[in-house]
Design an enzyme around this catalytic site. Sequence first.
Site, mmCIF file in Angstrom:
data_model
loop_
_atom_site.group_PDB
_atom_site.id
_atom_site.type_symbol
_atom_site.label_atom_id
_atom_site.label_comp_id
_atom_site.label_asym_id
_atom_site.label_seq_id
_atom_site.Cartn_x
_atom_site.Cartn_y
_atom_site.Cartn_z
ATOM 1 N N LYS A 88 -4.743 -3.205 -13.191
ATOM 2 C CA LYS A 88 -5.119 -3.388 -11.782
ATOM 3 C C LYS A 88 -6.429 -2.686 -11.401
ATOM 4 C CE LYS A 88 -0.559 -4.363 -9.742
ATOM 5 N NZ LYS A 88 0.408 -4.065 -10.824
ATOM 6 N N LYS A 127 1.563 4.038 -8.056
ATOM 7 C CA LYS A 127 1.903 3.105 -9.136
ATOM 8 C C LYS A 127 0.878 3.220 -10.251
ATOM 9 C CE LYS A 127 0.256 -0.310 -5.952
ATOM 10 N NZ LYS A 127 0.408 -1.614 -5.304
ATOM 11 N N SER A 134 7.156 -3.854 -10.285
ATOM 12 C CA SER A 134 7.252 -2.574 -9.565
ATOM 13 C C SER A 134 7.767 -1.425 -10.440
ATOM 14 C CB SER A 134 8.087 -2.709 -8.279
ATOM 15 O OG SER A 134 9.472 -2.676 -8.523
ATOM 16 N N VAL A 166 2.040 0.056 3.410
ATOM 17 C CA VAL A 166 1.678 -0.859 4.502
ATOM 18 C C VAL A 166 2.944 -1.172 5.301
ATOM 19 C CG1 VAL A 166 0.736 -3.138 5.031
ATOM 20 C CG2 VAL A 166 -0.189 -1.822 3.110
ATOM 21 N N ARG A 204 14.752 -2.641 -10.125
ATOM 22 C CA ARG A 204 14.725 -3.511 -8.948
ATOM 23 C C ARG A 204 14.657 -4.958 -9.410
ATOM 24 N NH1 ARG A 204 10.235 0.092 -7.660
ATOM 25 N NH2 ARG A 204 11.078 1.784 -6.417
ATOM 26 N N ARG A 244 -2.104 -16.491 -8.656
ATOM 27 C CA ARG A 244 -1.317 -16.085 -7.490
ATOM 28 C C ARG A 244 -2.022 -14.905 -6.845
ATOM 29 N NH1 ARG A 244 4.215 -13.666 -8.677
ATOM 30 N NH2 ARG A 244 3.337 -11.762 -7.839
ATOM 31 N N GLU A 259 -2.655 -7.729 -4.907
ATOM 32 C CA GLU A 259 -2.606 -8.005 -6.346
ATOM 33 C C GLU A 259 -3.165 -9.410 -6.588
ATOM 34 O OE1 GLU A 259 0.866 -7.829 -9.788
ATOM 35 O OE2 GLU A 259 1.448 -7.774 -7.711
ATOM 36 N N GLU A 261 -2.776 -12.158 -9.532
ATOM 37 C CA GLU A 261 -1.928 -12.396 -10.707
ATOM 38 C C GLU A 261 -2.410 -13.626 -11.455
ATOM 39 O OE1 GLU A 261 0.394 -11.808 -12.658
ATOM 40 O OE2 GLU A 261 1.967 -10.546 -11.803
HETATM 41 N N1 ADP Z 1 0.623 -0.298 -0.518
HETATM 42 C C1 ADP Z 1 1.831 -0.885 -0.447
HETATM 43 N N2 ADP Z 1 2.469 -0.995 0.746
HETATM 44 C C2 ADP Z 1 3.704 -1.567 0.836
HETATM 45 N N3 ADP Z 1 4.381 -2.029 -0.232
HETATM 46 C C3 ADP Z 1 3.793 -1.939 -1.438
HETATM 47 C C4 ADP Z 1 2.491 -1.376 -1.614
HETATM 48 N N4 ADP Z 1 2.184 -1.423 -2.918
HETATM 49 C C5 ADP Z 1 3.241 -1.989 -3.540
HETATM 50 N N5 ADP Z 1 4.213 -2.300 -2.658
HETATM 51 C C6 ADP Z 1 5.518 -2.883 -2.965
HETATM 52 O O1 ADP Z 1 5.765 -2.717 -4.350
HETATM 53 C C7 ADP Z 1 5.828 -3.981 -5.006
HETATM 54 C C8 ADP Z 1 5.159 -3.904 -6.376
HETATM 55 O O2 ADP Z 1 3.791 -3.522 -6.237
HETATM 56 P P1 ADP Z 1 2.612 -4.432 -6.757
HETATM 57 O O3 ADP Z 1 1.338 -3.779 -6.358
HETATM 58 O O4 ADP Z 1 2.821 -5.837 -6.304
HETATM 59 O O5 ADP Z 1 2.719 -4.329 -8.334
HETATM 60 P P2 ADP Z 1 3.566 -5.166 -9.428
HETATM 61 O O6 ADP Z 1 4.134 -6.383 -8.741
HETATM 62 O O7 ADP Z 1 2.549 -5.541 -10.455
HETATM 63 O O8 ADP Z 1 4.591 -4.226 -9.933
HETATM 64 C C9 ADP Z 1 5.195 -4.952 -4.036
HETATM 65 O O9 ADP Z 1 5.761 -6.242 -4.225
HETATM 66 C C10 ADP Z 1 5.550 -4.369 -2.672
HETATM 67 O O10 ADP Z 1 6.890 -4.700 -2.291
HETATM 68 MG MG MG Z 2 3.472 -7.586 -7.231
#
Ligand code: ADP
Ligand code: MG
Length: 289
Positions: A88, A127, A134, A166, A204, A244, A259, A261
């Site tokens: 990322k 993360k 996640s 957020v 999850r 995506r 993100e 994808e």
């Molecule tokens: N800054 C953020 N604010 C709110 N929710 C977040 C945020 N970053 C991640 N999330 C939550 O965590 C999930 C996974 O994070 P994401 O950045 O999409 O990485 P990945 O899907 O590759 O694991 C997101 O689908 C969302 O529900």
């Molecule tokens: Mg994601």
Amino acid sequence: MTIALATALPFRDIDPDLPLLHAAAERRGLALETVLWDDPAVDWAGFDLVVVRSCWDYTDRREEFLDWAATVPRLANPVEVLRWNTDKTYLREVAAAGVPVIATQWDVRDGDPLAGDGEPDAEWVVKPSISAGSRDTARWSDPADVYRHSEELVARGRTSMTQRYVPSVDSDGETAMLFLGGHFSHAIRKAPLLERGEGVNDHRDSRGDITPRAPTAAQLEVAASTHDALRALFGPDLDLLYARIDLVTAPDGSPVVLEVELTEPSLFLPQSGGGEDVLLDAIEQRVRG
Ligand SMILES: Nc1ncnc2c1ncn2[C@@H]1O[C@H](COP(=O)(O)OP(=O)(O)O)[C@@H](O)[C@H]1O
Ligand SMILES: [Mg+2]
């Protein structure tokens, strides 16, 4: 014409996109096989196109996965796209191209100033930059937890990302914008995944609760500008079979990219109203040239 969908053993029978693609292929008499990306017996050169699908175990085996991708003569999306997209840190380049991207602090160390610290109800997400579903991701309200989590990731040789949580995700979820064959196809709402106080939880259901969503004009615009920015980054010949773009809504109401994808996104075909035929059309078109 024979097409392969590449998946991974733990996910072959639970990826909801695969049965729809097989049913649509059968209707049109297209030979379509689901194969395991790490199966040494597969002759990848025997397919007219290999389409990366639910290879969701790549995060722990990224080099092996990319080495495999480099050996496949006809692969979608292309290996150079996969290499770029599986870390990322690409978000920096997307932001530099002028796209609104979620603000991120990289490799936060104990005592570094945190965006939003001191504001009431401030929360953060930490993360790793190489992750999916996640994993190793958590939501924190105490900066001490942010520092600890981020430093743990860095100590394990990973790049850590810290973002403000957020708040609109809790009420409105996130919005995934799906592009098939280079064109916008459909959008879905994904329910929030990170619970307050939960910490890291690698079990999850990251697909979560998915419903179709009619995107706003602003969401369409940000998604389209992201898709265009990729062509600027990779060159005009970039051909993405699928993409995506995941958006969340910033406190000022504007969509920002969470993100991009381009590797193995769930395409949410069950919620797409026929996206499987759009994808197969795009595949057949590319193979025929
Ligand atoms: N800054 C953020 N604010 C709110 N929710 C977040 C945020 N970053 C991640 N999330 C939550 O965590 C999930 C996974 O994070 P994401 O950045 O999409 O990485 P990945 O899907 O590759 O694991 C997101 O689908 C969302 O529900
Ligand atoms: Mg994601």
